[in-house]
Motif scaffolding. Structure first.
Motif, PDB file in Angstrom:
ATOM      1  N   GLU A  69      55.787  48.500  37.873  1.00  0.00           N
ATOM      2  CA  GLU A  69      54.869  49.578  38.228  1.00  0.00           C
ATOM      3  C   GLU A  69      53.568  49.034  38.798  1.00  0.00           C
ATOM      4  OE1 GLU A  69      54.234  52.227  34.983  1.00  0.00           O
ATOM      5  OE2 GLU A  69      56.311  52.956  34.958  1.00  0.00           O
ATOM      6  N   ARG A  70      53.059  47.958  38.211  1.00  0.00           N
ATOM      7  CA  ARG A  70      51.806  47.374  38.706  1.00  0.00           C
ATOM      8  C   ARG A  70      51.996  46.755  40.093  1.00  0.00           C
ATOM      9  NH1 ARG A  70      46.893  46.108  36.755  1.00  0.00           N
ATOM     10  NH2 ARG A  70      47.472  46.886  34.701  1.00  0.00           N
ATOM     11  N   LEU A  71      53.137  46.107  40.286  1.00  0.00           N
ATOM     12  CA  LEU A  71      53.427  45.526  41.591  1.00  0.00           C
ATOM     13  C   LEU A  71      53.476  46.612  42.663  1.00  0.00           C
ATOM     14  CD1 LEU A  71      54.387  43.278  43.547  1.00  0.00           C
ATOM     15  CD2 LEU A  71      56.715  43.785  42.795  1.00  0.00           C
ATOM     16  N   LEU A  72      54.216  47.675  42.409  1.00  0.00           N
ATOM     17  CA  LEU A  72      54.345  48.742  43.395  1.00  0.00           C
ATOM     18  C   LEU A  72      53.010  49.437  43.624  1.00  0.00           C
ATOM     19  CD1 LEU A  72      57.777  50.269  42.313  1.00  0.00           C
ATOM     20  CD2 LEU A  72      57.304  48.700  44.195  1.00  0.00           C
ATOM     21  N   ALA A  73      52.219  49.587  42.560  1.00  0.00           N
ATOM     22  CA  ALA A  73      50.899  50.202  42.710  1.00  0.00           C
ATOM     23  C   ALA A  73      49.994  49.322  43.564  1.00  0.00           C
ATOM     24  CB  ALA A  73      50.264  50.436  41.340  1.00  0.00           C
ATOM     25  N   ALA A  74      50.091  48.011  43.387  1.00  0.00           N
ATOM     26  CA  ALA A  74      49.270  47.087  44.168  1.00  0.00           C
ATOM     27  C   ALA A  74      49.649  47.133  45.638  1.00  0.00           C
ATOM     28  CB  ALA A  74      49.424  45.662  43.629  1.00  0.00           C
ATOM     29  N   VAL A  75      50.939  47.138  45.918  1.00  0.00           N
ATOM     30  CA  VAL A  75      51.395  47.201  47.305  1.00  0.00           C
ATOM     31  C   VAL A  75      50.954  48.514  47.941  1.00  0.00           C
ATOM     32  CG1 VAL A  75      53.437  47.339  48.784  1.00  0.00           C
ATOM     33  CG2 VAL A  75      53.346  45.644  46.956  1.00  0.00           C
ATOM     34  N   ALA A  76      51.084  49.608  47.184  1.00  0.00           N
ATOM     35  CA  ALA A  76      50.683  50.911  47.715  1.00  0.00           C
ATOM     36  C   ALA A  76      49.182  50.955  47.972  1.00  0.00           C
ATOM     37  CB  ALA A  76      51.086  52.018  46.743  1.00  0.00           C
ATOM     38  N   ALA A  77      48.406  50.400  47.050  1.00  0.00           N
ATOM     39  CA  ALA A  77      46.953  50.419  47.201  1.00  0.00           C
ATOM     40  C   ALA A  77      46.511  49.619  48.412  1.00  0.00           C
ATOM     41  CB  ALA A  77      46.291  49.872  45.930  1.00  0.00           C
ATOM     42  N   VAL A  78      47.032  48.399  48.539  1.00  0.00           N
ATOM     43  CA  VAL A  78      46.653  47.543  49.654  1.00  0.00           C
ATOM     44  C   VAL A  78      47.186  48.106  50.972  1.00  0.00           C
ATOM     45  CG1 VAL A  78      46.965  45.256  50.660  1.00  0.00           C
ATOM     46  CG2 VAL A  78      46.430  45.484  48.244  1.00  0.00           C
ATOM     47  N   GLY A  79      48.430  48.576  50.953  1.00  0.00           N
ATOM     48  CA  GLY A  79      49.017  49.139  52.155  1.00  0.00           C
ATOM     49  C   GLY A  79      48.316  50.408  52.598  1.00  0.00           C
ATOM     50  N   GLY A  80      47.731  51.131  51.655  1.00  0.00           N
ATOM     51  CA  GLY A  80      47.024  52.358  51.978  1.00  0.00           C
ATOM     52  C   GLY A  80      45.609  52.147  52.451  1.00  0.00           C
ATOM     53  N   GLY A  81      45.179  50.896  52.510  1.00  0.00           N
ATOM     54  CA  GLY A  81      43.855  50.616  53.045  1.00  0.00           C
ATOM     55  C   GLY A  81      42.835  50.170  52.022  1.00  0.00           C
ATOM     56  N   ASP A  82      43.172  50.205  50.728  1.00  0.00           N
ATOM     57  CA  ASP A  82      42.251  49.693  49.728  1.00  0.00           C
ATOM     58  C   ASP A  82      42.187  48.182  49.886  1.00  0.00           C
ATOM     59  OD1 ASP A  82      41.842  52.185  48.740  1.00  0.00           O
ATOM     60  OD2 ASP A  82      43.141  51.963  46.997  1.00  0.00           O
ATOM     61  N   ALA A  83      40.976  47.661  50.063  1.00  0.00           N
ATOM     62  CA  ALA A  83      40.837  46.251  50.404  1.00  0.00           C
ATOM     63  C   ALA A  83      40.913  45.336  49.196  1.00  0.00           C
ATOM     64  CB  ALA A  83      39.521  46.008  51.133  1.00  0.00           C
ATOM     65  N   LEU A  84      40.969  45.886  48.021  1.00  0.00           N
ATOM     66  CA  LEU A  84      40.979  45.038  46.841  1.00  0.00           C
ATOM     67  C   LEU A  84      41.668  45.753  45.703  1.00  0.00           C
ATOM     68  CD1 LEU A  84      40.005  42.361  45.635  1.00  0.00           C
ATOM     69  CD2 LEU A  84      37.877  43.468  45.022  1.00  0.00           C
ATOM     70  N   PHE A  85      42.697  45.145  45.134  1.00  0.00           N
ATOM     71  CA  PHE A  85      43.384  45.716  43.980  1.00  0.00           C
ATOM     72  C   PHE A  85      42.793  45.103  42.711  1.00  0.00           C
ATOM     73  CE2 PHE A  85      46.657  47.935  41.882  1.00  0.00           C
ATOM     74  CZ  PHE A  85      47.176  47.139  40.890  1.00  0.00           C
ATOM     75  N   ALA A  86      42.525  45.942  41.720  1.00  0.00           N
ATOM     76  CA  ALA A  86      41.903  45.493  40.471  1.00  0.00           C
ATOM     77  C   ALA A  86      40.604  44.738  40.760  1.00  0.00           C
ATOM     78  CB  ALA A  86      42.853  44.622  39.663  1.00  0.00           C
ATOM     79  N   PRO A  87      39.592  45.392  41.339  1.00  0.00           N
ATOM     80  CA  PRO A  87      38.369  44.690  41.746  1.00  0.00           C
ATOM     81  C   PRO A  87      37.664  43.964  40.615  1.00  0.00           C
ATOM     82  CG  PRO A  87      38.057  47.076  41.790  1.00  0.00           C
ATOM     83  CD  PRO A  87      39.514  46.840  41.655  1.00  0.00           C
ATOM     84  N   SER A  88      37.671  44.528  39.406  1.00  0.00           N
ATOM     85  CA  SER A  88      36.960  43.879  38.302  1.00  0.00           C
ATOM     86  C   SER A  88      37.585  42.532  37.966  1.00  0.00           C
ATOM     87  CB  SER A  88      36.956  44.789  37.071  1.00  0.00           C
ATOM     88  OG  SER A  88      38.276  45.054  36.637  1.00  0.00           O
ATOM     89  N   VAL A  89      38.908  42.423  38.080  1.00  0.00           N
ATOM     90  CA  VAL A  89      39.598  41.164  37.782  1.00  0.00           C
ATOM     91  C   VAL A  89      39.309  40.135  38.854  1.00  0.00           C
ATOM     92  CG1 VAL A  89      41.837  40.088  37.350  1.00  0.00           C
ATOM     93  CG2 VAL A  89      41.403  42.418  36.557  1.00  0.00           C
ATOM     94  N   THR A  90      39.369  40.560  40.109  1.00  0.00           N
ATOM     95  CA  THR A  90      39.074  39.640  41.201  1.00  0.00           C
ATOM     96  C   THR A  90      37.632  39.155  41.143  1.00  0.00           C
ATOM     97  OG1 THR A  90      40.735  40.662  42.608  1.00  0.00           O
ATOM     98  CG2 THR A  90      39.052  39.370  43.701  1.00  0.00           C
ATOM     99  N   CYS A  91      36.707  40.075  40.815  1.00  0.00           N
ATOM    100  CA  CYS A  91      35.301  39.674  40.693  1.00  0.00           C
ATOM    101  C   CYS A  91      35.120  38.659  39.568  1.00  0.00           C
ATOM    102  CB  CYS A  91      34.428  40.903  40.452  1.00  0.00           C
ATOM    103  SG  CYS A  91      34.269  41.961  41.900  1.00  0.00           S
ATOM    104  N   ARG A  92      35.905  38.802  38.496  1.00  0.00           N
ATOM    105  CA  ARG A  92      35.819  37.845  37.382  1.00  0.00           C
ATOM    106  C   ARG A  92      36.242  36.459  37.845  1.00  0.00           C
ATOM    107  NH1 ARG A  92      39.206  36.265  33.037  1.00  0.00           N
ATOM    108  NH2 ARG A  92      40.866  37.670  33.704  1.00  0.00           N
ATOM    109  N   LEU A  93      37.290  36.396  38.666  1.00  0.00           N
ATOM    110  CA  LEU A  93      37.733  35.103  39.179  1.00  0.00           C
ATOM    111  C   LEU A  93      36.672  34.491  40.083  1.00  0.00           C
ATOM    112  CD1 LEU A  93      41.127  33.918  40.357  1.00  0.00           C
ATOM    113  CD2 LEU A  93      39.289  33.862  42.008  1.00  0.00           C
ATOM    114  N   VAL A  94      36.121  35.301  40.997  1.00  0.00           N
ATOM    115  CA  VAL A  94      35.092  34.799  41.903  1.00  0.00           C
ATOM    116  C   VAL A  94      33.886  34.305  41.111  1.00  0.00           C
ATOM    117  CG1 VAL A  94      33.494  35.415  43.733  1.00  0.00           C
ATOM    118  CG2 VAL A  94      35.836  36.242  43.817  1.00  0.00           C
ATOM    119  N   GLU A  95      33.476  35.058  40.107  1.00  0.00           N
ATOM    120  CA  GLU A  95      32.322  34.661  39.297  1.00  0.00           C
ATOM    121  C   GLU A  95      32.584  33.339  38.589  1.00  0.00           C
ATOM    122  OE1 GLU A  95      29.684  36.258  35.509  1.00  0.00           O
ATOM    123  OE2 GLU A  95      30.719  37.686  36.809  1.00  0.00           O
ATOM    124  N   ALA A  96      33.810  33.164  38.070  1.00  0.00           N
ATOM    125  CA  ALA A  96      34.142  31.928  37.351  1.00  0.00           C
ATOM    126  C   ALA A  96      34.002  30.716  38.250  1.00  0.00           C
ATOM    127  CB  ALA A  96      35.559  32.018  36.792  1.00  0.00           C
TER     128      ALA A  96
END
Length: 231
Positions: free
Chosen positions: A111-138
């Protein structure tokens, strides 16, 4: 239909991803690649909307493949969703700097995989932004952010932010803290469409390919500091 290219050097993982995606409505798998070089070739011939990109592959890595695909692709460029085995991965950080739109853990459920593909394919530039921001901050905490094998160092320094308006800087700062467009709109008392306009202008002025790159730039220029928020 969202056209997807699957890239992973492990056959069983790649076959599982392809099978899951083909069974989902609204998704068409246009190709599968076992290494970065093949991914670059297939991306050029199949013109996918989304690329599920493994990072650690023999030969051409997913970072280099992402850079080449995004540099050579005509508009609209595909959105690259990085696949990784753990979330604090220096290779993923390098891919985000290269223009990937976000990342997904390989042990994520269907479900998470399909949601991520749908989100990115629909034009959302970042899936799970809080998680990605945590990686960038680290990785921004480390001296010479992104240094090390496979981290995808850039030869040039981070872009200057003086080309941005005050509102664009404000939106960039909030994006880098992990807020969604809706959250930013509520915070600034503007519409989501206006937030998207400010973000698009920011990315154009700074020559960025993805929202994730905007987050990286916000940290690398010191606009946002690890653990300290915006300055």
């Amino acid at each position: 239909m969202t056209r997807v290219l699957v890239v992973d050097d492990q056959f069983l993982i790649r076959a599982g991803l392809v099978g899951l995606l083909r069974a989902a409505p609204g998704i068409e798998v246009v190709g599968e690649a076992g290494d970065g070089e093949e991914a670059v070739e297939l991306a050029a011939t199949t013109r996918p909307d989304v690329i599920l990109m493994d990072i650690r592959m023999p030969g051409m890595s997913g970072i280099v493949a992402t850079e080449k695909i995004l540099a050579e692709a005509p508009e609209p460029a595909p959105r690259v969703l990085v696949l990784t085995t753990f979330d604090l991965d220096e290779y993923v950080y390098g891919a985000l700097r290269a223009g990937a739109s976000g990342f997904l853990l390989k042990d994520s459920g269907p479900e998470r995989l399909l949601a991520a593909v749908a989100a990115v394919g629909g034009g959302d530039a970042l899936f799970a932004p809080s998680v990605t921001c945590r990686l960038v901050e680290a990785f921004a905490r480390q001296a010479g952010a992104g240094a090390g094998a496979g981290a995808g160092d850039r030869a040039e320094p981070p872009p200057d932010l003086r080309a941005l308006t005050l509102r664009e800087v404000e939106v960039l700062k909030l994006i880098a803290t992990g807020l969604s467009n809706a959250d930013i709109a509520d915070r600034l008392y503007i519409s989501e469409a206006t937030v998207k306009t400010h973000l698009n202008r920011t990315m154009s002025k700074l020559d960025l390919d993805s929202r994730a790159q905007a987050v990286v730039v916000a940290y690398e220029t010191g606009l946002v500091t690890p653990g300290g928020g915006g300055r």
